[in-house]
Structure formats: structure tokens, C-alpha cells
Design a protein around this motif. Structure first.
Motif, PDB file in Angstrom:
ATOM      1  N   LYS A 158       0.824  -1.201   0.000  1.00  0.00           N
ATOM      2  CA  LYS A 158       0.000   0.000   0.000  1.00  0.00           C
ATOM      3  C   LYS A 158       0.867   1.264   0.000  1.00  0.00           C
ATOM      4  O   LYS A 158       0.588   2.224  -0.737  1.00  0.00           O
ATOM      5  N   ARG A 213     -11.966  -0.268  -1.774  1.00  0.00           N
ATOM      6  CA  ARG A 213     -11.970  -0.318  -0.315  1.00  0.00           C
ATOM      7  C   ARG A 213     -10.694   0.254   0.295  1.00  0.00           C
ATOM      8  O   ARG A 213     -10.706   0.753   1.421  1.00  0.00           O
ATOM      9  N   THR A 214      -9.583   0.190  -0.441  1.00  0.00           N
ATOM     10  CA  THR A 214      -8.290   0.631   0.102  1.00  0.00           C
ATOM     11  C   THR A 214      -7.861   1.994  -0.422  1.00  0.00           C
ATOM     12  O   THR A 214      -6.912   2.586   0.111  1.00  0.00           O
ATOM     13  N   TYR A 247      -8.346  -9.809   4.552  1.00  0.00           N
ATOM     14  CA  TYR A 247      -8.576  -8.364   4.437  1.00  0.00           C
ATOM     15  C   TYR A 247      -9.323  -7.854   5.664  1.00  0.00           C
ATOM     16  O   TYR A 247      -9.109  -6.715   6.104  1.00  0.00           O
ATOM     17  N   TYR A 267     -10.222  -4.049   6.171  1.00  0.00           N
ATOM     18  CA  TYR A 267     -10.901  -3.715   4.917  1.00  0.00           C
ATOM     19  C   TYR A 267     -12.052  -4.683   4.649  1.00  0.00           C
ATOM     20  O   TYR A 267     -11.918  -5.897   4.848  1.00  0.00           O
TER      21      TYR A 267
END
Length: 322
Positions: free
Chosen positions: A145, A176-177, A239, A244
Motif C-alpha cells: 500500500k 476499499r483501500t 482483508y 478492509y
């Protein structure tokens, strides 16, 4: 007199229909069953289908011939399947893409999964796993990320085609991220090869087909979509653990053509559930990171409606309808 005659005729018709249905059930299967699957030979889904077909053939006492018809998000396999008679001797291995998503991806879809198919059983479910190229130099999702956020839009992710489950699973994760990667669609399983080569950075797919590549270090696993960690990769977090909400349906079903005798459907459903209850079949599914599912024919339509409604807005937002 006329009323008595009419009642007699109606009674005879009802009895004839019942007898015909009983005869169809008693004589089925009377010839090899053609099993259409929408993936190429040697893929994880193909391995699953062949193991399942072998076990089911022994249960039914009849040969099951696996017909590989890959391409076009299952449309080639569906076209082959729809050309077969509705006599219970042809079935299609339909995943969530074929049943719930394609109707939102194609303006002129040549089939309606709820009107043209008879659900037989949902027989397996799988999570998805996100993997990256070792050339990125990251080992955790947090590291990945940070790298992606430092250069938004610089890196790309692979899929097995526009609208494929590997595509939609990745798109959901990105939403979502908040990460930004460019989509690069491939034909079939070539997406994993592109990640290994470092041509694309990421791939989200079912674990069964790429487990050896992870174990050999050619792909680096970061996270899985299921509610639990995979037994094959216990060190890879979900996740959900990472904070997430990335939930992707990965169920597989068996369907037959609309008009197939209901008793044949029920008989096949019972045979499938018996096969799935055996330790050998459960072991084979587990080896592909799949969970055996005991189900009714009605469960196929229920899951189709559920995932069609849930994913239609996501597909619309992506603007990928063809």
C-alpha cells in the motif's frame, strides 16, 4: 356423460405425465453426461471439475465427459451447453460470473441464467487471494500500500479478462483501500505469468490455481478475501484482519437446461451432495482451497439473485458494460 368422459381423459393425462416422469428418472442417466466447463485444461478449475466428475461418475454409474470451452467469460461454454438437449445428459459448471455478473456486463447476453438454466446444486466455494510480483520488493500488504500510494497510477494489475471475477475482485479491493492501479486484462491464466515477469504488479484470483507459484516464491501473497486464513497459507492475513471490507463471492454451481425433468434434477442434486460428503472429495477440494457446500437446487437461484443485486452497482460504476 360428457363430464365423466372429460374427467377420465384428464385423469389419464395426469397419470401419463407421472408415468413419463417416473420413467425418465428410472432410466437416467442412460448415456454419458457432457460436462461443460468455461476454463482451459490444466487450470485450477479444470482440475477441480475433473476430480468432481470422476467421483460423480462412480456415484451415478455413468461416464461424465469433461468438455473444456474457455473464453469470453464463459459465453463459449454456455453456447455449447445450450446446444445440448434438455434430457439431463448435459450440465454446465457455472460460477458466480456466469450466473450473476454477465447479465450486467453484456448488453446482448445470449442467455438468461434464471430463465434458461435449471439450478442443480452449489457445490463449492472459494476465497480470493491477492498476490504481487517479487520484483516489487514488498512482503506485506502495508508495504504494498505504501509503495502504491507513493506513485498512484504508475503500477498495474492483471486480470483474466474484463468483467472476470479476477477483475471485479481487484476493483473492489482498490475501492476499499483507495489505491490506484491500471487494469491490464489477459486471456485466461496469463495474468499470473505477467505478475511473475514483473510486467504487472498485482493479481487477485482463486488460490487453487496459483498455490504452487506462491509456494515456490514466484508470487508473493498479501491478503485473502475469506473470513478465515487459508490452511495452505496460514501466515497470510485476511482483508478483514487488515481492516478492509473486501468480500468476494467465489461459488461454483452445476446447472442443467430449463425443461430438464425435475426428478432428474433432484436425483443429480442428491448424488452431488453424497459425493461432497465423502472424505476423499472434501480432501480434493481442500487441496484447491475450496470448501464443499451441501445445497438444494433452489440455492443456485438464491445466490444468483443475491450477487446480481449486490454487484450490479459496482459493475455500472466501472463502466465496463459491452
Amino acid at each position: 356423460m360428457r363430464g365423466k368422459l372429460l374427467r377420465a381423459v384428464l385423469t389419464w393425462c395426469v397419470l401419463a405425465c407421472v408415468a413419463a416422469g417416473a420413467s425418465a428418472q428410472a432410466g437416467w442417466p442412460s448415456k454419458p453426461i457432457r460436462f461443460a466447463i468455461p476454463m482451459a485444461p490444466g487450470t485450477g478449475v479444470d482440475v477441480l471439475a475433473r476430480a468432481f466428475a470422476d467421483a460423480l461418475a462412480k456415484e451415478l454409474g455413468q461416464t461424465i465427459v469433461v468438455e473444456n470451452k474457455p473464453g469470453a467469460n464463459g459465453l463459449i461454454a454456455v453456447n455449447f451447453f445450450m446446444q445440448q438437449p434438455a434430457d439431463g445428459h448435459a450440465m454446465f459448471m457455472a460460477g458466480v460470473s456466469n450466473m450473476a455478473w454477465n447479465q450486467h456486463l453484456y448488453s446482448h447476453l445470449p442467455y438468461d441464467s434464471l430463465k434458461d438454466f435449471e439450478g442443480v446444486a452449489v457445490f463449492a466455494d472459494t476465497p480470493f487471494i491477492t498476490v504481487v510480483s517479487p520484483r516489487l520488493g514488498v512482503r506485506t500488504f502495508a508495504e504494498f500500500k505504501s509503495l502504491m500510494q507513493a506513485s498512484p497510477g504508475k503500477y498495474s494489475f492483471a486480470s483474466a479478462g474484463i468483467g472476470n471475477s479476477t477483475h471485479l475482485a481487484s476493483e473492489l479491493m482498490l475501492r476499499r483501500t483507495g489505491l490506484q492501479l491500471v487494469h491490464v486484462p489477459f486471456n485466461g491464466a496469463a495474468g499470473s505469468s505477467s505478475v511473475i515477469a514483473g510486467d504487472t504488479a498485482m493479481y487477485t484470483t482463486v488460490p487453487g490455481g496459483i498455490a504452487p507459484l506462491i509456494q515456490s516464491g514466484k508470487l508473493v501473497p498479501l491478503a485473502v478475501t475469506g473470513s478465515e486464513r487459508l490452511k495452505a497459507f496460514p501466515d497470510v492475513p485476511t482483508y478483514k484482519e487488515l481492516g478492509y471490507d473486501v468480500v468476494v463471492p467465489g461459488w461454483y454451481s452445476i446447472v442443467m437446461k430449463k425443461g430438464t425433468d425435475r426428478q432428474v434434477i433432484e436425483k443429480m442434486n442428491a448424488a452431488i451432495n453424497r459425493v461432497l460428503g465423502t472424505p476423499l472429495m472434501q480432501e480434493r477440494l481442500a487441496a484447491q482451497s475450496l470448501t464443499a457446500v451441501q445445497s438444494t437446487p433452489q440455492d443456485v437461484q438464491r445466490l444468483t439473485r443475491r450477487d446480481s443485486a449486490l454487484w450490479a452497482p459496482i459493475i455500472d460504476e466501472l463502466g465496463i458494460r459491452q
